[in-house]
Write a protein that holds these residues in place. Structure first.
Motif, mmCIF file in Angstrom:
data_model
loop_
_atom_site.group_PDB
_atom_site.id
_atom_site.type_symbol
_atom_site.label_atom_id
_atom_site.label_comp_id
_atom_site.label_asym_id
_atom_site.label_seq_id
_atom_site.Cartn_x
_atom_site.Cartn_y
_atom_site.Cartn_z
ATOM 1 N N ALA A 240 2.127 1.086 5.673
ATOM 2 C CA ALA A 240 2.534 1.433 4.224
ATOM 3 C C ALA A 240 3.872 1.375 3.907
ATOM 4 O O ALA A 240 4.680 1.346 4.675
ATOM 5 C CB ALA A 240 2.308 3.036 4.145
ATOM 6 N N LEU B 170 5.143 6.567 1.416
ATOM 7 C CA LEU B 170 4.365 7.636 1.700
ATOM 8 C C LEU B 170 4.844 8.595 0.751
ATOM 9 O O LEU B 170 5.835 9.256 0.559
ATOM 10 C CB LEU B 170 4.487 8.303 3.059
ATOM 11 C CG LEU B 170 3.601 9.636 3.182
ATOM 12 C CD1 LEU B 170 2.249 9.721 3.323
ATOM 13 C CD2 LEU B 170 4.407 10.281 4.745
ATOM 14 N N THR C 111 -0.793 11.893 0.145
ATOM 15 C CA THR C 111 -1.527 12.898 0.614
ATOM 16 C C THR C 111 -2.096 13.986 -0.073
ATOM 17 O O THR C 111 -1.446 14.063 -1.340
ATOM 18 C CB THR C 111 -0.746 13.546 1.820
ATOM 19 O OG1 THR C 111 0.442 14.388 1.380
ATOM 20 C CG2 THR C 111 -0.049 12.742 2.673
ATOM 21 N N LEU D 70 -5.415 10.239 0.555
ATOM 22 C CA LEU D 70 -5.979 11.200 1.548
ATOM 23 C C LEU D 70 -6.457 12.497 1.186
ATOM 24 O O LEU D 70 -5.572 13.133 0.418
ATOM 25 C CB LEU D 70 -4.850 11.205 2.726
ATOM 26 C CG LEU D 70 -3.913 9.951 3.433
ATOM 27 C CD1 LEU D 70 -3.252 10.483 4.747
ATOM 28 C CD2 LEU D 70 -5.111 8.926 3.794
ATOM 29 N N VAL E 168 0.444 5.447 0.444
ATOM 30 C CA VAL E 168 -0.328 6.519 0.902
ATOM 31 C C VAL E 168 0.301 7.839 0.091
ATOM 32 O O VAL E 168 1.298 7.905 0.008
ATOM 33 C CB VAL E 168 -0.229 6.627 2.236
ATOM 34 C CG1 VAL E 168 -0.925 7.918 2.829
ATOM 35 C CG2 VAL E 168 -0.547 5.495 3.054
ATOM 36 N N MET F 172 0.691 -1.290 0.195
ATOM 37 C CA MET F 172 0.128 0.033 -0.016
ATOM 38 C C MET F 172 0.698 1.320 0.120
ATOM 39 O O MET F 172 1.737 1.423 0.582
ATOM 40 C CB MET F 172 -1.075 -0.068 1.131
ATOM 41 C CG MET F 172 -1.654 1.532 1.465
ATOM 42 S SD MET F 172 -3.030 1.597 0.290
ATOM 43 C CE MET F 172 -4.048 0.357 1.076
ATOM 44 N N VAL G 50 -3.257 1.908 -3.312
ATOM 45 C CA VAL G 50 -3.160 3.410 -2.932
ATOM 46 C C VAL G 50 -4.336 3.706 -1.925
ATOM 47 O O VAL G 50 -5.359 3.476 -2.084
ATOM 48 C CB VAL G 50 -3.222 4.423 -4.196
ATOM 49 C CG1 VAL G 50 -3.333 5.899 -3.615
ATOM 50 C CG2 VAL G 50 -2.172 4.120 -5.032
ATOM 51 N N ARG G 51 -3.721 4.500 -1.173
ATOM 52 C CA ARG G 51 -4.722 4.924 -0.039
ATOM 53 C C ARG G 51 -4.611 6.419 -0.318
ATOM 54 O O ARG G 51 -3.404 7.122 -0.011
ATOM 55 C CB ARG G 51 -4.211 4.692 1.353
ATOM 56 C CG ARG G 51 -5.336 5.224 2.424
ATOM 57 C CD ARG G 51 -4.960 4.849 3.878
ATOM 58 N NE ARG G 51 -5.440 3.354 3.954
ATOM 59 C CZ ARG G 51 -4.641 2.476 4.778
ATOM 60 N NH1 ARG G 51 -3.498 2.636 5.271
ATOM 61 N NH2 ARG G 51 -5.037 1.176 4.756
ATOM 62 N N LEU H 40 -3.626 5.756 9.528
ATOM 63 C CA LEU H 40 -3.524 5.728 7.895
ATOM 64 C C LEU H 40 -2.479 5.288 7.291
ATOM 65 O O LEU H 40 -2.420 4.982 6.249
ATOM 66 C CB LEU H 40 -4.373 6.896 7.565
ATOM 67 C CG LEU H 40 -5.738 7.052 7.711
ATOM 68 C CD1 LEU H 40 -6.314 8.655 7.280
ATOM 69 C CD2 LEU H 40 -6.709 6.134 7.548
ATOM 70 N N LEU H 41 -1.391 5.525 8.149
ATOM 71 C CA LEU H 41 0.031 5.387 7.496
ATOM 72 C C LEU H 41 0.498 3.970 8.091
ATOM 73 O O LEU H 41 1.623 3.282 7.564
ATOM 74 C CB LEU H 41 1.150 6.103 7.995
ATOM 75 C CG LEU H 41 0.682 7.659 7.681
ATOM 76 C CD1 LEU H 41 1.762 8.953 8.138
ATOM 77 C CD2 LEU H 41 0.592 8.001 6.196
#
Length: 285
Positions: A64, A67, A5, A29, A3, A1, A26-27, A60-61
């Motif tokens: 991961a 980032l 931002t 934010l 992340v 995953m 992908v997450r 949420l991190l």
């Protein structure tokens, strides 16, 4: 995953798209709770969060692989907020952090550049595995002027008519970000992302004119009034940025970006050629 931002903005969305093309999870934010079809269509997991509240971002991190840290543009809390997120990333065990900085962050005449320079300094001492991407101004920044160029034959330049900018295509920036997020052997590196040609406003106008099939003239838009005070942070940053561009330009070498992409970066004319023309301008009768 991975992340990303500030994924609700155009830079974040472009990075999500580049990662989707590499089949990465992908997450994304985002700053507000609202439908994000442009992100969910890319199979991104979307989460609304306040980036200035590192405690709410930290869960949420967790876990991961990487980032991509983008801070919203012209935001007065970038240094403190981004540094707090670096600490949160370390606590959460993020394996790799890529910071979205800017070309020449050491240019202290521009406050939003200086803010990013301080984040880069903190990143170096963070204990994280990191990389930094430093893009030039985007070619896409001028898209909104194409309609005026089509109807009035004018390109308005707040940075004057003499100095050049190495406008970089956002798609190339996003592809470079995906390389830094996913490939090995790049830790501790700072990578400039500049377009392949420094263009003055008259040269940009000429490219637009060729695309539109009409003459386009660059007009110098000289700033009116004093520099806004520090409490008007975004307006102050924009004014000081264009004052700096007017005096010094904003150009860089494309060699680093070409090496990251393993191909030449897109030229500005390629970007303009990809745009839909307003009101049928430039179409053959």
């Amino acid at each position: 995953m991975i992340v990303v931002t500030a994924a609700g903005g155009r830079t974040g969305a472009a990075v999500v798209h580049a990662l989707w093309a590499r089949r990465k999870r992908v997450r994304a934010l985002v700053g507000r709770t609202a439908p994000r079809p442009e992100l969910t269509a890319l199979s991104a997991e979307v989460a609304a969060v306040d980036l200035t509240d590192a405690a709410t971002v930290e869960p949420l991190l967790a876990g991961a692989d990487a980032l991509y840290l983008i801070w919203p543009n012209f935001h007065p809390q970038e240094t403190a907020g981004a540094v707090a997120l670096l600490a949160a990333a370390r606590r959460a065990g993020v394996a790799r952090v890529v910071y979205h900085s800017v070309l020449r962050p050491q240019a202290r005449a521009m406050p939003h550049h200086a803010a990013k320079d301080l984040v880069e300094e903190a990143l170096d001492a963070s204990g994280l595995r990191w990389r930094v991407l430093q893009p030039c101004a985007y070619a896409q920044n001028l898209d909104g002027q194409l309609a005026d160029a089509a109807t009035a034959g004018v390109l308005r330049s707040p940075w004057g008519l003499r100095q050049g900018q190495s406008l970089v295509d956002l798609r190339d920036v996003a592809d470079a970000a995906a390389v830094l997020l996913t490939e090995d052997g790049l830790d501790g590196g700072t990578f400039e992302a500049a377009g392949p040609e420094p263009l003055t406003a008259p040269q940009i106008a000429a490219v637009m004119g060729t695309r539109l099939g009409r003459e386009v003239r660059a007009v110098d838009v000289v700033p009116d009034g004093p520099v806004p005070p520090p409490e008007q942070y975004a307006a102050r940053c924009r004014r000081l940025m264009f004052d700096h561009y007017r005096a010094h330009g904003f150009a860089g070498s494309p060699r680093v970006l070409e090496a990251l992409l393993d191909r030449p970066p897109r030229i500005f004319a390629d970007h303009v050629a990809s745009l839909e023309l307003p009101g049928g301008a430039g179409e053959l009768p």
